[in-house]
Design a protein around this motif. Structure first.
Motif, PDB file in Angstrom:
ATOM      1  N   TYR A  94      71.875   1.049   4.454  1.00 22.01           N
ATOM      2  CA  TYR A  94      72.351  -0.511   4.146  1.00 22.01           C
ATOM      3  C   TYR A  94      73.845  -0.807   4.629  1.00 22.01           C
ATOM      4  O   TYR A  94      74.118  -1.618   5.474  1.00 22.01           O
ATOM      5  N   LEU A 135      70.769  -3.641  -4.866  1.00 22.53           N
ATOM      6  CA  LEU A 135      69.630  -2.544  -4.252  1.00 22.53           C
ATOM      7  C   LEU A 135      68.785  -1.972  -5.540  1.00 22.53           C
ATOM      8  O   LEU A 135      67.411  -1.815  -5.233  1.00 22.53           O
ATOM      9  N   CYS A 184      74.049  -1.437   8.277  1.00 24.06           N
ATOM     10  CA  CYS A 184      73.829  -2.507   8.636  1.00 24.06           C
ATOM     11  C   CYS A 184      74.928  -3.601   8.640  1.00 24.06           C
ATOM     12  O   CYS A 184      75.353  -4.615   9.243  1.00 24.06           O
ATOM     13  N   GLU A 185      75.567  -3.362   7.193  1.00 27.63           N
ATOM     14  CA  GLU A 185      76.695  -4.106   6.963  1.00 27.63           C
ATOM     15  C   GLU A 185      77.701  -3.925   8.211  1.00 27.63           C
ATOM     16  O   GLU A 185      78.567  -4.863   8.352  1.00 27.63           O
ATOM     17  N   SER A 235      66.614  -1.056   5.985  1.00 20.07           N
ATOM     18  CA  SER A 235      67.680  -2.083   5.535  1.00 20.07           C
ATOM     19  C   SER A 235      67.548  -3.319   6.600  1.00 20.07           C
ATOM     20  O   SER A 235      68.026  -4.501   6.203  1.00 20.07           O
ATOM     21  N   TYR A 281      76.991  -1.820  -3.022  1.00 22.81           N
ATOM     22  CA  TYR A 281      75.605  -2.250  -2.755  1.00 22.81           C
ATOM     23  C   TYR A 281      74.629  -1.718  -3.577  1.00 22.81           C
ATOM     24  O   TYR A 281      73.351  -2.145  -3.948  1.00 22.81           O
ATOM     25  N   ARG A 332      67.220  -7.308   5.879  1.00 24.90           N
ATOM     26  CA  ARG A 332      67.981  -8.236   6.095  1.00 24.90           C
ATOM     27  C   ARG A 332      67.597  -9.380   6.981  1.00 24.90           C
ATOM     28  O   ARG A 332      68.430 -10.074   7.535  1.00 24.90           O
TER      29      ARG A 332
END
Length: 383
Positions: free
Chosen positions: A164, A332, A167-168, A193, A328, A197
């Motif tokens: 994740y 999650l 991706c952030e 992820s 996160y 998103r």
């Protein structure tokens, strides 16, 4: 207690080691029920770090609180908890900013600490029967009691938040296209992820058929880099433009297109070519300042030949660094409880602790479907 101990390159053993104990009022002791083998552990296992014989591995840990220090206020004996791989204090400048992967307190002289990992502080790993957790009020994430979601929740220690985080770092937004290089556990979590998103199209780049098949199962588009330049394959499926965002989930042991040798910078350079002008790159893939097994003298010093000129020309941005898990893991966790996420699809094997040596060997060789292994100390499970 029993623990997985590093002996030498390509050799670990399950040995008796000293039991952990409460060393500070803010500590708790956890009886480990699940602990996963990470691709980052393989860097040490293969002798690609400065890890010395005797280190206890294990930074992906879940279990039951057995003993509570006198200064701990939010935890009780019997609580089920999962710990970020990051050991963090909660009060330094970086922790207060949410950057717990770079805590300035727990490992003096270095930004960041972790369980059972070379250069990441004095914290014994959790591939063992018990684990000492410092700054426990901050580092333990409470879970619902019982055994439900066990293999989902243990992935909150590292790979689900790390995927994740990739991706952030790339700021993946709904409707965007994303290229994820690497379909190992972290790469699959990054692709998953990106879909969570709201990405409209996710490409998963690897060469291992089982991994590409798994990526396709979750809705990603598999790209086999041995069948042609992955950037060109992806551009053919994006009207020649490339993707909006890209994630490097491979790191410094990246393989050449023909998989015959390592090219440490190839994924970074492929991402620069794959992502469109003004796009963003997220790099959670591990890079190190020292690699004894690097293919050349520069690589051994963590100095890679990256196409910065091409990146500048395209006006791209890059985010790097290990995951700040606490940023996160709570959200999650709640996605898992709500049935909106099931990251355990990556888990291929659940084994008792005493089978760790065989599991390391098979995971390292990518054989017999070994993609993600969860060890269960105290259990005698079938292979």
């Amino acid at each position: 207690m029993k623990a997985v101990v590093y002996e030498k390159p390509f050799s670990v053993a399950v040995r008796d080691v000293q039991d952990p104990r409460i060393e500070h009022p803010n500590d708790v002791l956890v009886r480990v029920t699940s602990t996963a083998i990470c691709g980052s552990d393989l860097h040490m296992y293969e002798g690609r770090t400065a890890a010395e014989s005797g280190i206890v591995f294990g930074h992906e840990n879940l279990g039951i609180v057995e003993e509570v220090g006198s200064g701990v206020t939010s935890l009780s004996e019997g609580d089920r908890v999962v710990m970020p791989f990051n050991v963090a204090c909660g009060f330094c400048k970086n922790c207060l900013a949410g950057k717990t992967g770079f805590c300035l307190t727990v490992n003096p002289g270095f930004a960041g600490g972790a369980y059972g990992y070379v250069a990441m502080g004095p914290f014994i790993g959790g591939q063992a029967e018990r684990l000492r957790v410092p700054y426990a009020d901050f580092n333990c994430l409470k879970l619902p009691p019982g055994e439900e979601f066990e293999t989902d929740f243990v992935l909150l220690a590292d790979i689900f938040p790390t995927g994740y985080h990739g991706c952030e770092l790339a700021q993946v937004s709904p409707g965007e296209s994303v290229a994820v290089f690497g379909a190992g556990p972290v790469g699959l979590m990054a692709a998953y992820s990106a879909l969570l998103r709201g990405a409209s199209k996710v490409f998963s780049v690897d060469r291992v058929p089982e991994r590409l098949a798994k990526a396709e199962e979750i809705g990603a588009i598999p790209i086999d880099f041995t069948k042609g330049d992955p950037a060109e394959q992806i551009k053919e499926q994006t009207n020649g433009e490339g993707t909006d965002k890209g994630v490097d989930a491979v790191g410094y042991q990246a393989q050449a297109h023909d998989a015959s040798h390592e090219e440490p910078a190839i994924v970074l350079n492929e991402l620069v070519e794959t992502v469109r002008p003004t796009g963003m790159l997220g790099v959670p893939g591990l890079y190190v300042p020292s690699d004894p097994g690097g293919p050349d003298e520069h690589a051994k010093r963590g100095q890679l030949l990256v196409s910065i000129g091409r990146m500048f020309e395209k006006g791209q941005q890059m985010g790097t660094g290990q995951c700040n898990v606490k940023r996160y893991n709570r959200q999650l966790r709640d996605l898992i409880i709500a049935g909106r996420a099931k990251p355990s699809f990556v888990v291929s094997h659940e084994l008792p602790l005493d089978q760790a040596p065989q599991a390391y060997e098979k995971f390292d060789k990518r054989i017999e479907g070994y993609t993600k292994v969860v060890l269960h100390p105290g259990h005698a499970l079938a292979a």
